[in-house]
Motif scaffolding. Structure first.
Motif, PDB file in Angstrom:
ATOM      1  N   ALA A 173       4.191  -1.510   7.462  1.00 16.71           N
ATOM      2  CA  ALA A 173       3.432  -0.676   7.941  1.00 16.71           C
ATOM      3  C   ALA A 173       2.808   0.337   6.772  1.00 16.71           C
ATOM      4  O   ALA A 173       3.295   0.085   5.581  1.00 16.71           O
ATOM      5  N   LEU A 174       1.756   0.785   7.113  1.00 18.76           N
ATOM      6  CA  LEU A 174       0.988   1.342   6.149  1.00 18.76           C
ATOM      7  C   LEU A 174       1.609   2.738   5.838  1.00 18.76           C
ATOM      8  O   LEU A 174       2.143   3.374   6.857  1.00 18.76           O
ATOM      9  N   THR A 175       1.499   3.258   4.466  1.00 15.62           N
ATOM     10  CA  THR A 175       1.943   4.563   4.055  1.00 15.62           C
ATOM     11  C   THR A 175       0.951   5.622   4.596  1.00 15.62           C
ATOM     12  O   THR A 175      -0.243   5.499   5.130  1.00 15.62           O
ATOM     13  N   GLU A 176       1.486   6.630   4.369  1.00 10.23           N
ATOM     14  CA  GLU A 176       0.365   7.683   4.857  1.00 10.23           C
ATOM     15  C   GLU A 176      -0.731   7.882   3.754  1.00 10.23           C
ATOM     16  O   GLU A 176      -2.015   8.200   4.228  1.00 10.23           O
ATOM     17  N   ALA A 177      -0.437   7.549   2.465  1.00  7.33           N
ATOM     18  CA  ALA A 177      -1.580   7.411   1.547  1.00  7.33           C
ATOM     19  C   ALA A 177      -2.554   6.219   1.874  1.00  7.33           C
ATOM     20  O   ALA A 177      -3.804   6.091   1.775  1.00  7.33           O
ATOM     21  N   GLY A 178      -1.830   5.159   2.502  1.00  5.55           N
ATOM     22  CA  GLY A 178      -2.370   3.938   2.934  1.00  5.55           C
ATOM     23  C   GLY A 178      -3.510   3.831   4.138  1.00  5.55           C
ATOM     24  O   GLY A 178      -4.429   3.318   4.048  1.00  5.55           O
ATOM     25  N   LYS A 179      -3.093   4.503   4.770  1.00  6.16           N
ATOM     26  CA  LYS A 179      -3.756   5.023   6.140  1.00  6.16           C
ATOM     27  C   LYS A 179      -5.419   5.241   6.134  1.00  6.16           C
ATOM     28  O   LYS A 179      -5.960   4.366   6.643  1.00  6.16           O
ATOM     29  N   PRO A 180      -5.796   6.158   5.459  1.00  7.63           N
ATOM     30  CA  PRO A 180      -7.090   6.471   5.193  1.00  7.63           C
ATOM     31  C   PRO A 180      -7.773   5.547   4.309  1.00  7.63           C
ATOM     32  O   PRO A 180      -9.069   5.326   4.602  1.00  7.63           O
ATOM     33  N   LEU A 181      -7.224   4.787   3.337  1.00  6.80           N
ATOM     34  CA  LEU A 181      -7.624   3.893   2.396  1.00  6.80           C
ATOM     35  C   LEU A 181      -8.012   2.628   3.311  1.00  6.80           C
ATOM     36  O   LEU A 181      -8.656   1.827   2.756  1.00  6.80           O
ATOM     37  N   ALA A 182      -7.205   2.390   4.344  1.00  6.68           N
ATOM     38  CA  ALA A 182      -7.260   1.049   5.000  1.00  6.68           C
ATOM     39  C   ALA A 182      -8.759   0.970   5.666  1.00  6.68           C
ATOM     40  O   ALA A 182      -9.308   0.180   5.955  1.00  6.68           O
ATOM     41  N   GLU A 183      -9.315   2.312   5.957  1.00  5.67           N
ATOM     42  CA  GLU A 183     -10.406   2.429   6.790  1.00  5.67           C
ATOM     43  C   GLU A 183     -11.760   2.124   5.824  1.00  5.67           C
ATOM     44  O   GLU A 183     -12.659   1.404   6.254  1.00  5.67           O
ATOM     45  N   HIS A 184     -11.521   2.554   4.601  1.00  2.00           N
ATOM     46  CA  HIS A 184     -12.393   2.275   3.486  1.00  2.00           C
ATOM     47  C   HIS A 184     -12.501   0.949   3.026  1.00  2.00           C
ATOM     48  O   HIS A 184     -13.422   0.318   3.055  1.00  2.00           O
ATOM     49  N   ALA A 185     -11.249   0.305   3.049  1.00  2.00           N
ATOM     50  CA  ALA A 185     -11.220  -1.248   2.759  1.00  2.00           C
ATOM     51  C   ALA A 185     -11.905  -2.069   3.844  1.00  2.00           C
ATOM     52  O   ALA A 185     -12.707  -3.127   3.538  1.00  2.00           O
ATOM     53  N   ALA A 186     -11.426  -1.748   5.080  1.00  2.00           N
ATOM     54  CA  ALA A 186     -11.985  -2.231   6.241  1.00  2.00           C
ATOM     55  C   ALA A 186     -13.851  -2.255   5.920  1.00  2.00           C
ATOM     56  O   ALA A 186     -14.554  -3.224   6.500  1.00  2.00           O
ATOM     57  N   ARG A 187     -14.458  -1.176   5.646  1.00  3.83           N
ATOM     58  CA  ARG A 187     -15.886  -1.100   5.597  1.00  3.83           C
ATOM     59  C   ARG A 187     -16.353  -1.772   4.426  1.00  3.83           C
ATOM     60  O   ARG A 187     -17.384  -2.444   4.424  1.00  3.83           O
ATOM     61  N   ILE A 188     -15.532  -1.899   3.299  1.00  4.11           N
ATOM     62  CA  ILE A 188     -15.941  -2.667   2.345  1.00  4.11           C
ATOM     63  C   ILE A 188     -15.922  -4.266   2.647  1.00  4.11           C
ATOM     64  O   ILE A 188     -16.980  -4.902   2.491  1.00  4.11           O
TER      65      ILE A 188
END
Length: 299
Positions: free
Chosen positions: A59-74
């Motif tokens: 599961a994503l951490t709280e820090a990982g959740k917003p970064l996942a959106e950036h990663a998906a865009r990349i």
């Protein structure tokens, strides 16, 4: 200046998408060890954990959740850049994911797709029909059709046409409860809410008058079709679009009321993710839908 570890960001996006290191490794053709090392490398560079790892769950951490959106865009931008280069040298091919409202999709979009697919034999369309509001970016859709007035967002949107709506009830309801002659009288009646149209019902009337009516009643649904049985049974009044009620209007099962008061129009919009880069197959379907749905739809 140190360049970003784009490979690690892309692997991170793939792990989020496939919900496990093993599935991501299989999908992108790498070993599980390589995927794990890339995530560890990215976490070390960022100075924070991206996942909670257990033997059974990732599961994503709280820090990982917003970064996942950036990663998906990349990852999406990189894929689009490669696809755009390939599309320039060949006819459009591949799959396009399209989301549309259920009733509108069945009656107005699905019949058009036969024509589109015949003209573009290399393109596949994955049509997702739901009256729920989809998250285009998170759920990986290329295009979404939405009937609503849109809030501000980063999505790219174009208004295709206006969907006409009417205030309708069954004759038996009006016989038992009276026929409203002014929108203000609707507060005395049972109103069915269509949650795809948020907020009060707004009307424009004679002499430029404007009236808003708060919706309250025994039934609210995110599907206009789900409202129809109770509406035809004479249990209330609803505001619904042409494409849902046209058959019942023609048969006399429903009748329109407040004809001198026009409900505020609702726009049919075509939405795409924020990036201006799109594969040729997506551009082809956007151009087709824009051309075929731009004119007002028949009543």
């Amino acid at each position: 200046m140190r360049l970003p570890d784009l490979e690690a960001w892309a692997i991170f996006a793939s792990v989020v998408e496939h919900k496990s290191f093993s599935a991501a490794a299989d999908a992108i053709g790498l070993s599980k060890a390589t995927v794990s090392k890339a995530i560890t490398r990215l976490e070390a560079h960022l100075g924070q954990s991206l996942f909670h790892r257990t033997s059974r769950r990732l599961a994503l951490t709280e820090a990982g959740k917003p970064l996942a959106e950036h990663a998906a865009r990349i990852l999406t931008e990189a894929r689009l850049a490669e696809e755009s280069a390939n599309d320039a040298a060949s006819a459009p091919t591949g799959r396009v994911r399209l989301a549309a409202p259920m009733s509108f999709g069945v009656k107005n979009v699905a019949p058009l797709l036969a024509e589109f697919l015949a003209a573009h034999p290399g393109i596949e369309v994955d049509l997702h029909l739901s009256d729920a509001r989809v998250d285009i970016v998170a759920e990986g859709f290329d295009i979404a059709l939405r009937i609503a007035e849109l809030p501000d967002s980063s999505l790219r949107a174009r208004r295709l046409c206006t969907i006409r709506t009417h205030i309708v009830a069954a004759p038996r309801y009006l016989e038992a409860n009276g026929t409203p002659t002014h929108p203000a009288q609707l507060g005395e009646h049972k109103l069915f809410g269509y949650s795809n149209v948020v907020g009060p019902w707004r009307f424009h009337g004679p002499g430029g008058a404007e009236v808003s009516v708060r919706v309250h009643g025994p039934l609210t649904a995110n599907s206009g079709e789900a409202i129809m049985p109770a509406l035809v049974a004479g249990l209330g009044i609803a505001r619904l679009p042409d494409f849902i009620i046209e058959t019942c209007l023609a048969s006399g099962a429903l009748t329109t009321i407040l004809c001198d008061w026009a409900p505020a129009p609702i726009g049919l919009h075509l939405l795409t993710p924020p990036s201006p880069l799109r594969p040729a197959r997506v551009e082809a379907l956007i151009e087709f839908l824009t051309r075929r749905l731009r004119d007002p739809l028949p009543a």
